[in-house]
Design an enzyme around this catalytic site. Sequence first.
Site, PDB file in Angstrom:
ATOM      1  N   ASP A 246     -37.536 -20.354 -25.606  1.00  0.00           N
ATOM      2  CA  ASP A 246     -37.064 -20.664 -24.264  1.00  0.00           C
ATOM      3  C   ASP A 246     -37.195 -22.151 -23.919  1.00  0.00           C
ATOM      4  O   ASP A 246     -36.434 -22.971 -24.408  1.00  0.00           O
ATOM      5  CB  ASP A 246     -37.791 -19.794 -23.250  1.00  0.00           C
TER       6      ASP A 246
ATOM      7  N   HIS B 261     -35.915 -12.026 -20.819  1.00  0.00           N
ATOM      8  CA  HIS B 261     -37.083 -11.890 -19.952  1.00  0.00           C
ATOM      9  C   HIS B 261     -37.259 -10.436 -19.509  1.00  0.00           C
ATOM     10  O   HIS B 261     -38.211  -9.797 -19.916  1.00  0.00           O
ATOM     11  CB  HIS B 261     -37.028 -12.835 -18.746  1.00  0.00           C
TER      12      HIS B 261
ATOM     13  N   GLU C  10     -36.221 -12.200 -14.213  1.00  0.00           N
ATOM     14  CA  GLU C  10     -37.317 -13.075 -14.621  1.00  0.00           C
ATOM     15  C   GLU C  10     -38.332 -13.254 -13.504  1.00  0.00           C
ATOM     16  O   GLU C  10     -39.532 -13.363 -13.757  1.00  0.00           O
ATOM     17  CB  GLU C  10     -36.764 -14.440 -15.045  1.00  0.00           C
TER      18      GLU C  10
ATOM     19  N   HIS D 112     -33.470 -23.203 -24.940  1.00  0.00           N
ATOM     20  CA  HIS D 112     -32.716 -24.308 -24.354  1.00  0.00           C
ATOM     21  C   HIS D 112     -33.298 -25.569 -24.992  1.00  0.00           C
ATOM     22  O   HIS D 112     -34.324 -26.081 -24.535  1.00  0.00           O
ATOM     23  CB  HIS D 112     -32.883 -24.367 -22.838  1.00  0.00           C
TER      24      HIS D 112
ATOM     25  N   ARG E 169     -27.340 -14.016 -10.640  1.00  0.00           N
ATOM     26  CA  ARG E 169     -27.234 -14.917  -9.492  1.00  0.00           C
ATOM     27  C   ARG E 169     -26.222 -16.036  -9.716  1.00  0.00           C
ATOM     28  O   ARG E 169     -25.806 -16.695  -8.773  1.00  0.00           O
ATOM     29  CB  ARG E 169     -28.601 -15.508  -9.143  1.00  0.00           C
TER      30      ARG E 169
END
Length: 452
Positions: free
Chosen positions: A319, A268, A234, A57, A209
Amino acid sequence: MRRLILDHALLPEGWAQQVGVDIDGGTITAVRPHDTPEGRERVAGITLPGLPNLHSHTFQRGMAGLAETRGPEGDSFWTWRQVMYRFLGSLTPDDVEAIAAFAMMEMLEGGFTALAEFHYLHHDVDGRAYADSAELSGRIAAAVQETGMGLTLLPVFYAQGGFGAAAPGDGQRRFINDPESYARLLEGARRAVADLDDAVVGVAPHSLRAVTPESLRAVVALSGEGPVHIHISEQVKEVEDCLAWSGQRPVAWLLDHAPVDRRWCLIHATHLDSREVEGIARSNAVAGLCPITEANLGDGIFEGVDFLMAGGRFGVGSDSNVEISAPGELKQFEYSQRLKHRARNVLAEHEGQSTGRSLYDAALAGGAQVLGRRIGAIAAGHRADLVVLGADHPDLAAVSGDRWIDSYVFVAGKAAVDTVVVAGRDVVRNGRHVNRGAILARYARAMARILA
């Protein structure tokens, strides 16, 4: 056409000297060990295939260091996430581009030559779509143009705040789409990268989620034959919440309800039971490990030994970009396993094998697989992505062969990187990006405004 002669190079069949490499249109067309140097540019040093970064990211590079103050309660991923939400609350498109270019520059200087950008910042600060819904995807593409990074762009689908269709929070308003608006975003992202050389667009349902089973199916259907990346398992809380919602652990649920195959990257996958370890391995999906970030966030330790014994595939990514180093990610992975198992050289497969070489080879193959591009090898038909280590670096000068990689991964680190070539073009020379001055100045101006 570019014609190189490499002093030393790691080829698919092993180490070779005086390797002639022909490059046309960014692609390797011929590789000839023990070639003659006449008419070729000499590349002095130790040449490795460039390592793919399978998860990033880029905007989070700007917040590195901002979440290292202890709060009044136990800090965790979830408190770190609140810092992240506050940071992105004021980012403009210009900021996103400036930070992305800076992060990509550091990736290239740190030994990565291709990037899978898990891009979930889509909307304006108030949550409204830009006039061009893919505005921020276009800013990632602009950063690629400036830096020369190879790109797999993964627009992220994010629809809810938690399992069971929980409403998203205010901090998530810049991420949210429904399947219809996401389809438009995806088309816009494909247009945004159309002028880039050899770019790929995949899909990225953020996590279990953040999607419903129905929207997950809709998003995966949009992928065609392209990559599919997803955050999974994760955090312990994520596992507990998934069990409460579905009666299954996250990876088990995904394997039972989605067409997981070699196009998939499970980011992850930290908390696995033995059935999930074996299930990922059987699926031929790749575990996307981000060991430095996972350590920084206190996520936990991946089941590395059992996963590799089951035949699992992995790659590494940067990440949150709190520290950007290709060899550093590999070292942290091995060191985490040493701490877990209280042993050394844990991830080498057999006696006498170089741990650094084993890690590097596996991360090349896994990263190339889930970036959906012909990268990760110095071989005909592959992109000409090369990382050249300085043979005169004090940690490399007195060794050879696989010990070069051991010294690179475990001792010298990214300081050993001298030259980086992406698609046949030099983007790093003498350890510094060719556009470092301009990229650094723009990043510094953006951060001064953001943190004022």
